[in-house]
Design a protein around this motif. Structure first.
Motif, PDB file in Angstrom:
ATOM      1  N   UNK A   9       0.465  -1.208   0.014  1.00 18.49           N
ATOM      2  CA  UNK A   9      -0.355  -0.049  -0.035  1.00 18.49           C
ATOM      3  C   UNK A   9       0.879   0.961   0.152  1.00 18.49           C
ATOM      4  N   UNK A  10       2.054   0.775   0.343  1.00 18.69           N
ATOM      5  CA  UNK A  10       2.683   2.264   0.178  1.00 18.69           C
ATOM      6  C   UNK A  10       4.099   2.282  -1.210  1.00 18.69           C
ATOM      7  N   UNK A  11       3.459   3.279  -2.052  1.00 14.34           N
ATOM      8  CA  UNK A  11       4.163   3.259  -3.360  1.00 14.34           C
ATOM      9  C   UNK A  11       5.123   4.176  -3.688  1.00 14.34           C
ATOM     10  N   UNK A  12       5.809   5.351  -3.696  1.00 15.83           N
ATOM     11  CA  UNK A  12       6.076   6.318  -3.913  1.00 15.83           C
ATOM     12  C   UNK A  12       5.927   7.278  -3.081  1.00 15.83           C
ATOM     13  N   UNK A  13       5.401   6.688  -1.936  1.00 15.45           N
ATOM     14  CA  UNK A  13       4.924   7.841  -1.170  1.00 15.45           C
ATOM     15  C   UNK A  13       4.471   9.606  -1.359  1.00 15.45           C
ATOM     16  N   UNK A  14       3.613   9.877  -2.619  1.00 15.94           N
ATOM     17  CA  UNK A  14       3.347  10.952  -2.984  1.00 15.94           C
ATOM     18  C   UNK A  14       2.172  11.762  -2.552  1.00 15.94           C
ATOM     19  N   UNK A  15       1.698  13.049  -2.611  1.00 18.78           N
ATOM     20  CA  UNK A  15       0.902  13.446  -3.008  1.00 18.78           C
ATOM     21  C   UNK A  15      -0.154  12.836  -3.305  1.00 18.78           C
ATOM     22  N   UNK A  16      -1.358  13.489  -3.506  1.00 16.17           N
ATOM     23  CA  UNK A  16      -2.404  12.701  -4.714  1.00 16.17           C
ATOM     24  C   UNK A  16      -3.803  13.855  -5.233  1.00 16.17           C
ATOM     25  N   UNK A  17      -3.286  14.028  -6.460  1.00 11.80           N
ATOM     26  CA  UNK A  17      -5.061  15.028  -6.718  1.00 11.80           C
ATOM     27  C   UNK A  17      -4.454  15.013  -8.151  1.00 11.80           C
ATOM     28  N   UNK A  18      -6.260  14.810  -8.752  1.00 11.01           N
ATOM     29  CA  UNK A  18      -6.519  14.994 -10.456  1.00 11.01           C
ATOM     30  C   UNK A  18      -6.066  13.602 -10.183  1.00 11.01           C
ATOM     31  N   UNK A  19      -7.310  12.788  -9.537  1.00 10.10           N
ATOM     32  CA  UNK A  19      -7.516  11.394  -9.472  1.00 10.10           C
ATOM     33  C   UNK A  19      -5.982  10.405  -9.950  1.00 10.10           C
ATOM     34  N   UNK A  90      -3.175  -1.998   6.955  1.00 12.43           N
ATOM     35  CA  UNK A  90      -3.601  -0.472   7.566  1.00 12.43           C
ATOM     36  C   UNK A  90      -3.382  -0.390   8.601  1.00 12.43           C
ATOM     37  N   UNK A  91      -3.499  -1.501   9.791  1.00 13.94           N
ATOM     38  CA  UNK A  91      -2.726  -0.947  11.081  1.00 13.94           C
ATOM     39  C   UNK A  91      -1.943  -1.751  11.064  1.00 13.94           C
ATOM     40  N   UNK A  92      -1.229  -2.649  10.272  1.00 13.51           N
ATOM     41  CA  UNK A  92      -0.018  -2.360  10.456  1.00 13.51           C
ATOM     42  C   UNK A  92       0.814  -1.566  10.033  1.00 13.51           C
ATOM     43  N   UNK A  93       0.804  -0.803   9.069  1.00 11.85           N
ATOM     44  CA  UNK A  93       1.489   0.794   8.984  1.00 11.85           C
ATOM     45  C   UNK A  93       0.909   1.598   9.746  1.00 11.85           C
ATOM     46  N   UNK A  94      -0.365   1.887  10.188  1.00  7.02           N
ATOM     47  CA  UNK A  94      -0.717   3.027  10.694  1.00  7.02           C
ATOM     48  C   UNK A  94       0.724   2.610  12.769  1.00  7.02           C
ATOM     49  N   UNK A 180      -5.484  16.793   4.680  1.00 11.00           N
ATOM     50  CA  UNK A 180      -3.978  16.675   5.548  1.00 11.00           C
ATOM     51  C   UNK A 180      -3.495  16.192   6.362  1.00 11.00           C
ATOM     52  N   UNK A 181      -2.927  14.994   6.476  1.00  6.60           N
ATOM     53  CA  UNK A 181      -2.000  14.350   7.812  1.00  6.60           C
ATOM     54  C   UNK A 181      -1.464  14.960   8.324  1.00  6.60           C
ATOM     55  N   UNK A 182      -0.928  13.970   9.668  1.00  7.86           N
ATOM     56  CA  UNK A 182       0.332  15.183  10.043  1.00  7.86           C
ATOM     57  C   UNK A 182       1.091  15.054   9.564  1.00  7.86           C
ATOM     58  N   UNK A 183       2.511  15.830   9.783  1.00 13.23           N
ATOM     59  CA  UNK A 183       3.373  15.019   9.301  1.00 13.23           C
ATOM     60  C   UNK A 183       4.368  13.783   9.457  1.00 13.23           C
ATOM     61  N   UNK A 184       4.175  13.743  11.370  1.00 10.20           N
ATOM     62  CA  UNK A 184       4.081  13.001  11.888  1.00 10.20           C
ATOM     63  C   UNK A 184       3.803  11.382  12.003  1.00 10.20           C
ATOM     64  N   UNK A 185       2.621  11.526  10.884  1.00 10.00           N
ATOM     65  CA  UNK A 185       1.862  10.280  10.655  1.00 10.00           C
ATOM     66  C   UNK A 185       1.383  10.049   9.603  1.00 10.00           C
ATOM     67  N   UNK A 186       2.301  10.361   8.036  1.00 15.66           N
ATOM     68  CA  UNK A 186       1.308  10.441   7.011  1.00 15.66           C
ATOM     69  C   UNK A 186       1.457   9.439   6.092  1.00 15.66           C
ATOM     70  N   UNK A 187       1.833   8.224   6.559  1.00 13.56           N
ATOM     71  CA  UNK A 187       1.757   6.976   5.599  1.00 13.56           C
ATOM     72  C   UNK A 187       0.600   6.546   5.730  1.00 13.56           C
ATOM     73  N   UNK A 188       0.047   5.980   6.617  1.00 13.14           N
ATOM     74  CA  UNK A 188      -1.310   5.451   6.822  1.00 13.14           C
ATOM     75  C   UNK A 188      -2.501   5.625   5.696  1.00 13.14           C
ATOM     76  N   UNK A 189      -2.018   7.521   5.815  1.00 13.74           N
ATOM     77  CA  UNK A 189      -3.015   8.245   4.895  1.00 13.74           C
ATOM     78  C   UNK A 189      -3.086   7.909   3.130  1.00 13.74           C
TER      79      UNK A 189
END
Ligand code: NAP
Length: 479
Positions: A9-19, A90-94, A180-189
């Motif tokens: 579930x964790x690819x390039x760790x990018x933001x997401x917009x325009x689909x 998801x829970x493992x990442x969280x 916009x999630x917290x910078x401390x926990x962006x990975x679960x998002x």
């Protein structure tokens, strides 16, 4: 130390917009840590005002092709199913980025799914209404319109749960969102967006940015397309956002800090109160907005209560959240440990007694702690400690206990333990808190509105009320 967290579930760790995910190769990167080990588990790009604008513009374009209620119902059901299907990944990442025990993280994903299930039940309530009366000889219709783009800012303590509350309401209302999630926990998002990306949502309907929080927040509060700013976090940042959003008359939904009192009267079922306190207080290591911050106990049961609490607290297993049997993980970071340490030192300097715990345990760990003899001038009685500290005050006088419980500018959660139903009713009515548990330490549930009085916020999440936060009413008289 670096120990990259890998997951499908964790690819390039990018933001997401325009689909789609949006690589930003030249953006500065920030480290994400496993708080239990201090290891760097990922490096994510930081976004600023430019990316925030791109994401809001993307959401604004999606608003031009609104989803009807049936389509929103399908989206809500698909998200609920996908969260449950991928709960464990998801829970493992969280757990790895937040520190909470894995069982709690799994519970958080299920709790999150519940908001999508519940929001879907309110779609019928959003149908247009025709008034039965015909004032002025006209037919009057009231439409529930999506308010506009919703900006959703979330904290690190429930990175999926707190976002679910907002996103479910926004989707049910038909509002595209920028998260916009917290910078401390962006990975679960980011992981959740990988799942959302696979659901075939219209481009721009959900968007994700992270990084420079003040710059992103400023865009959210000023961009004309954003009509709702929904924020969960500290009262200080909530106040700042309210000031920024005020000139543009954004709708604000603010879920802020608490300072929850937990009242145990002399006639309470003490075993029940002890059980409830342990579950309520130590969830996420005591880093929740609804956890008991001040425990007030009638002097007739105080000794028994303190002994029972201390015995249970000593038995709590502290460790890495991924390890079997761990009940309490680390705090989120060293700043969290410093604050808890300061609160304990301040309390002891002013006369409190440490019954158990009290000394930082290395790294981001603080041991489960019980303090007695806590008084109203101590920091732990006035500010959220946000850590595994039970701060207990004994009271001879019930009236004084209720007054002390309510003597705070905050008003999120409170708890009352008594066998006397009439007394419970009287006390609840005198407590200016949005959520008051009677003989339970339960926090919120997706089906019921939840939110704060006073400086704990404005607006509600959960239930129909949580959906209406994202609705504008449009009244149409027909001649
Ligand atoms: P925080 O520091 O206020 O941060 C919350 C969010 O706001 C994070 O995403 C943060 O981003 C962002 N942020 C920080 N400064 C900002 C700015 N100037 N403009 C826009 N966004 C900004 O709170 P926290 O420490 O993460 O969370 C703990 C607090 O949340 C506690 O007070 C707790 O009681 C409260 N809380 C309340 C509820 C509720 O339902 N009432 C639920 C959970 C938590 P970065 O992290 O990237 O800086």
């Amino acid at each position: 130390m670096t120990a990259p967290l890998t997951s499908p579930l964790l690819g390039a760790l990018d933001g997401y917009w325009d689909g789609r995910f949006q690589p930003r190769p030249s953006a500065p990167r920030i480290d994400v840590h496993d708080p239990a080990t201090g290891a760097v588990i990922a490096r994510v790009p930081t976004h600023g005002a430019d990316e925030a604008r791109l994401a809001v513009d993307s959401a604004a374009r999606a608003l031009a092709s609104p989803l009807d209620r049936a389509a929103r119902g399908r989206v809500l059901a698909a998200i609920e199913a996908s969260l449950l299907e991928h709960r464990d990944a998801l829970a493992t990442i969280l757990t790895t980025e937040n520190g909470k025990p894995l069982a709690e993280a799994r519970g958080e994903i299920e709790y999150a799914a519940g908001f999508f299930r519940d929001a879907a039940t309110h779609l019928d309530a959003l149908a247009p209404v025709t008034l039965a009366a015909r004032p002025r000889g006209l037919t009057w219709q009231v439409h529930h319109r999506p308010a506009g783009v919703a900006a959703l800012i979330t904290p690190w303590n429930f990175p999926i749960g707190m976002l679910a509350k907002k996103l479910a309401g926004a989707i049910a209302a038909g509002c595209p969102s920028v998260v916009k999630p917290s910078e401390l926990t962006p990975l679960s998002c980011i992981a959740w967006f990988t799942l959302l990306d696979g659901l075939g949502l219209p481009p721009g309907f959900v968007n994700l940015v992270f990084g420079d929080a003040p710059a992103i927040g400023a865009v959210f509060c000023s961009h004309p397309a954003v009509r709702v700013v929904s924020f969960t976090g500290s009262t200080a940042v909530g106040r700042l956002l309210a000031a920024q959003a005020a000139p543009n008359f954004k709708r604000l939904s603010l879920e802020l800090g608490g300072n929850a009192p937990f009242l145990v009267f002399d006639d309470a079922d003490v075993d029940l109160a002890v059980d409830a306190l342990l579950t309520n207080k130590f969830r996420c290591g005591g880093q929740t907005c609804v956890c008991a911050n001040r425990v007030y106990v009638g002097s007739g049961v105080a000794d028994r209560f303190v002994d029972a609490v201390a015995a249970r607290v000593r038995a709590l297993v502290v460790g890495h959240g991924l390890d079997e049997g761990v009940a309490v993980g680390p705090l989120i970071d060293h700043k969290g440990v410093a604050k808890v340490t300061d609160h304990v030192r301040d309390a002891v300097a002013r006369g409190a007694r440490i019954v158990t715990g009290g000394v930082p345990a290395g790294g981001a760990f603080f041991p489960p702690t019980v303090l007695t003899g806590v008084t109203s001038e101590m920091r732990c009685a006035n500010e959220e400690t946000f850590g595994p500290v039970v701060a207990i005050t004994a009271f001879d006088d019930e009236e004084a206990m209720v007054e002390a419980a309510d003597a705070t500018p905050y008003g999120l959660a409170a708890y009352v333990f008594t066998r006397d139903a009439a007394k419970a009713e009287r006390v609840v009515a005198r407590l200016h808190f949005g959520h008051v548990g009677v003989n339970t330490g339960s926090g919120p549930t997706p089906e019921a509105p939840f939110g704060g009085f006073r400086t704990s916020g404005v607006g509600r999440e959960g239930g129909l009320e949580g959906v209406l936060e994202f609705i504008e009413l449009q009244t149409v008289p027909h001649g």
